[in-house]
Design an enzyme around this catalytic site. Structure first.
Site, PDB file in Angstrom:
ATOM      1  N   ASP A   1       0.864  -1.198   0.000  1.00  0.00           N
ATOM      2  CA  ASP A   1       0.000   0.000   0.000  1.00  0.00           C
ATOM      3  C   ASP A   1       0.890   1.234   0.000  1.00  0.00           C
ATOM      4  O   ASP A   1       2.083   1.153   0.312  1.00  0.00           O
ATOM      5  CB  ASP A   1      -0.917   0.016   1.236  1.00  0.00           C
ATOM      6  CG  ASP A   1      -1.848   1.222   1.236  1.00  0.00           C
ATOM      7  OD1 ASP A   1      -2.468   1.504   0.190  1.00  0.00           O
ATOM      8  OD2 ASP A   1      -1.937   1.922   2.263  1.00  0.00           O
ATOM      9  N   SER A   2       0.280   2.376  -0.330  1.00  0.00           N
ATOM     10  CA  SER A   2       1.034   3.627  -0.283  1.00  0.00           C
ATOM     11  C   SER A   2       1.450   3.966   1.152  1.00  0.00           C
ATOM     12  O   SER A   2       2.346   4.778   1.342  1.00  0.00           O
ATOM     13  CB  SER A   2       0.176   4.759  -0.849  1.00  0.00           C
ATOM     14  OG  SER A   2      -0.967   4.938  -0.031  1.00  0.00           O
TER      15      SER A   2
ATOM     16  N   CYS B   1      -4.321  -1.442  -2.185  1.00  0.00           N
ATOM     17  CA  CYS B   1      -4.458  -0.006  -2.418  1.00  0.00           C
ATOM     18  C   CYS B   1      -5.326   0.162  -3.659  1.00  0.00           C
ATOM     19  O   CYS B   1      -4.989  -0.355  -4.727  1.00  0.00           O
ATOM     20  CB  CYS B   1      -3.069   0.595  -2.634  1.00  0.00           C
ATOM     21  SG  CYS B   1      -3.086   2.343  -3.082  1.00  0.00           S
TER      22      CYS B   1
ATOM     23  N   GLU C   1      -2.847   9.283   7.647  1.00  0.00           N
ATOM     24  CA  GLU C   1      -1.380   9.243   7.642  1.00  0.00           C
ATOM     25  C   GLU C   1      -0.787  10.202   8.682  1.00  0.00           C
ATOM     26  O   GLU C   1       0.303   9.990   9.184  1.00  0.00           O
ATOM     27  CB  GLU C   1      -0.829   9.574   6.251  1.00  0.00           C
ATOM     28  CG  GLU C   1      -1.091   8.485   5.209  1.00  0.00           C
ATOM     29  CD  GLU C   1      -0.237   7.217   5.407  1.00  0.00           C
ATOM     30  OE1 GLU C   1       0.938   7.340   5.807  1.00  0.00           O
ATOM     31  OE2 GLU C   1      -0.759   6.112   5.161  1.00  0.00           O
TER      32      GLU C   1
ATOM     33  N   CYS D   1     -11.165   2.843  -0.510  1.00  0.00           N
ATOM     34  CA  CYS D   1      -9.777   3.222  -0.207  1.00  0.00           C
ATOM     35  C   CYS D   1      -9.443   2.484   1.073  1.00  0.00           C
ATOM     36  O   CYS D   1     -10.212   2.538   2.046  1.00  0.00           O
ATOM     37  CB  CYS D   1      -9.646   4.724   0.002  1.00  0.00           C
ATOM     38  SG  CYS D   1      -8.023   5.202   0.655  1.00  0.00           S
TER      39      CYS D   1
ATOM     40  N   HIS E   1      -7.463   3.013   3.367  1.00  0.00           N
ATOM     41  CA  HIS E   1      -7.247   3.831   4.568  1.00  0.00           C
ATOM     42  C   HIS E   1      -8.560   4.114   5.316  1.00  0.00           C
ATOM     43  O   HIS E   1      -8.550   4.374   6.514  1.00  0.00           O
ATOM     44  CB  HIS E   1      -6.641   5.183   4.198  1.00  0.00           C
ATOM     45  CG  HIS E   1      -5.178   5.168   3.925  1.00  0.00           C
ATOM     46  ND1 HIS E   1      -4.622   4.557   2.837  1.00  0.00           N
ATOM     47  CD2 HIS E   1      -4.135   5.725   4.610  1.00  0.00           C
ATOM     48  CE1 HIS E   1      -3.312   4.737   2.847  1.00  0.00           C
ATOM     49  NE2 HIS E   1      -2.987   5.440   3.914  1.00  0.00           N
TER      50      HIS E   1
HETATM   51  N1  DGL Z   1      -4.934   3.072   0.568  1.00  0.00           N
HETATM   52  C1  DGL Z   1      -4.906   3.755  -0.699  1.00  0.00           C
HETATM   53  C2  DGL Z   1      -6.161   3.402  -1.502  1.00  0.00           C
HETATM   54  O1  DGL Z   1      -6.776   2.372  -1.221  1.00  0.00           O
HETATM   55  C3  DGL Z   1      -4.664   5.215  -0.433  1.00  0.00           C
HETATM   56  C4  DGL Z   1      -4.233   5.975  -1.583  1.00  0.00           C
HETATM   57  C5  DGL Z   1      -3.399   7.176  -1.272  1.00  0.00           C
HETATM   58  O2  DGL Z   1      -2.227   7.002  -0.926  1.00  0.00           O
HETATM   59  O3  DGL Z   1      -3.906   8.283  -1.449  1.00  0.00           O
HETATM   60  O4  DGL Z   1      -6.522   4.067  -2.441  1.00  0.00           O
END
Ligand code: DGL
Length: 278
Positions: free
Chosen positions: A15-16, A78, A163, A197, A199
Site C-alpha cells: 500500500d502507499s 491499495c 497518515e 480506499c 485507509h
Molecule cells: N490506501 C490507498 C487506496 O486504497 C490510499 C491511496 C493514497 O495514498 O492516497 O486508495
C-alpha cells in the site's frame, strides 16, 4: 509480532502507507498459515492525487522490490494503485519480469460482491481522487450488476488525516461530514457505501456516525481476504509457492519507529518494521 529476515516466498502486501494494514489484518486472520511481507510506501504517500504515470511508476518499483524479496504473489492493498497501475503491470510488465508471478488488486473482488448489499440498487463509492477519476468502480460494477446505479465521491483529505494520525480527532469530522453530504446530495437513495480506499476503515466510527441510519458501510478487508482464499484454492501451483511458517514482516520506505507506533495502533499488536529504499 516477531520479525525475522524476510522469508523467501511470502505473500507480498503493498500500500502507499498504513491503509493496506486494514486488508493485511483480514488476510492474516483468514489465512494465518502463510508468510506475509507488508510494504508501505509511507515516504511517498498519499498516492491519491498523483498522476497515472507517477502512481504506476511507484507501484511498479514496489512490486519489483517485493518480487526481489521472494514474493511470487503480490496483493495491491491499495485502490489507487489497483485503479491506475494494476492492469499495465499485469499485461505489460509481468510477462517480461516473470510470467509465473502474479499481482492482484482490491477493486475486482469488491465489485464482484457489492450487489448483495443494496436493496435500492443505489451504491456509493468513497475513494481517492485518482480512483474516482479512473472510473474503475462504475466500469467494473457494470460488468457484474448492470442494473445498479453507482455514485462516487472523492475524499482527498481522508488519507492525509489517517497518515497524519488525525483519524480519531475532532478535526476529521469536518471533512467526513462534508464528503458524505456531497455523496448523499447525488442520491438520497444510496443504501450501501463501499469504502473504496483501504485507509478509510480507520475512519469507520466517524463515517458511521455521520451516515444515515440503516446505510450499510462496507470495508474491503474481509472481502479481499475471502477472494484471496478462493484464488489460492483455484491455483494450487501458486499456493505451493507461498511459504507457510506464519511469519509477518513489515517494511516501510519512511521512518520505521513512526511506522511501528502507528501500525501497532491499527493492528492492535506490536510491530517491528525495517526501513527500505526503493
Ligand atoms: N490506501 C490507498 C487506496 O486504497 C490510499 C491511496 C493514497 O495514498 O492516497 O486508495
Amino acid at each position: 509480532m516477531v520479525i525475522e529476515k524476510p522469508p523467501y516466498q511470502s505473500i507480498g502486501i503493498f500500500d502507499s502507507g498504513y491503509g493496506g494494514l486494514t486488508v493485511f489484518k483480514s488476510i492474516v486472520k483468514e489465512l494465518s498459515q502463510y508468510d506475509y511481507l507488508y510494504l508501505g510506501d509511507n515516504a511517498r504517500t498519499p498516492y491519491g492525487n498523483r498522476s497515472f504515470e507517477t502512481v504506476y511508476h511507484y507501484t511498479l518499483e514496489c512490486v519489483r522490490y517485493l518480487f526481489k524479496q521472494g514474493c511470487h504473489l503480490v496483493i495491491l492493498a491499495c485502490n489507487t494503485a489497483s485503479a491506475k497501475a494494476l492492469r499495465t503491470i499485469q499485461q505489460i510488465d509481468l510477462p517480461g519480469i516473470d510470467p509465473a508471478r502474479r499481482v492482484l488488486g482490491v477493486i475486482r473482488p469488491s465489485t464482484e460482491v457489492i450487489g448483495r448489499y443494496t436493496k435500492t440498487g443505489c451504491i456509493g463509492i468513497l475513494a481517492t481522487n485518482g480512483t474516482v477519476a479512473s472510473q474503475s468502480y462504475p466500469i467494473e460494477i457494470a460488468h457484474f450488476y448492470p442494473e445498479i446505479k453507482v455514485y462516487q465521491q472523492a475524499c482527498p483529505m481522508w488519507v492525509p488525516l489517517v497518515e497524519n494520525h488525525e483519524f480519531n480527532r475532532p478535526g476529521a469530522d469536518y471533512f467526513i461530514k462534508e464528503n458524505l453530504f456531497q455523496l448523499f446530495e447525488q442520491s438520497p437513495d444510496i443504501d450501501a457505501i463501499l469504502l473504496g480506499c483501504t485507509h478509510y476503515p480507520l475512519l469507520l466510527n466517524k463515517i458511521r456516525q455521520f451516515s444515515p441510519a440503516g446505510c450499510t458501510i462496507l470495508s474491503q478487508g474481509d472481502i479481499v481476504a475471502k477472494s484471496l482464499a478462493n484464488y489460492l484454492f483455484r491455483h494450487p501451483g501458486m499456493e505451493r509457492n507461498c511459504s507457510k511458517n506464519g511469519n509477518r514482516t513489515f517494511l516501510t520506505t519512511d521512518n520505521s519507529t513512526l511506522f511501528d507506533r502507528q501500525a501497532e495502533v491499527f493492528l492492535g499488536e506490536q510491530v517491528v518494521s525495517r526501513q527500505v529504499s526503493m
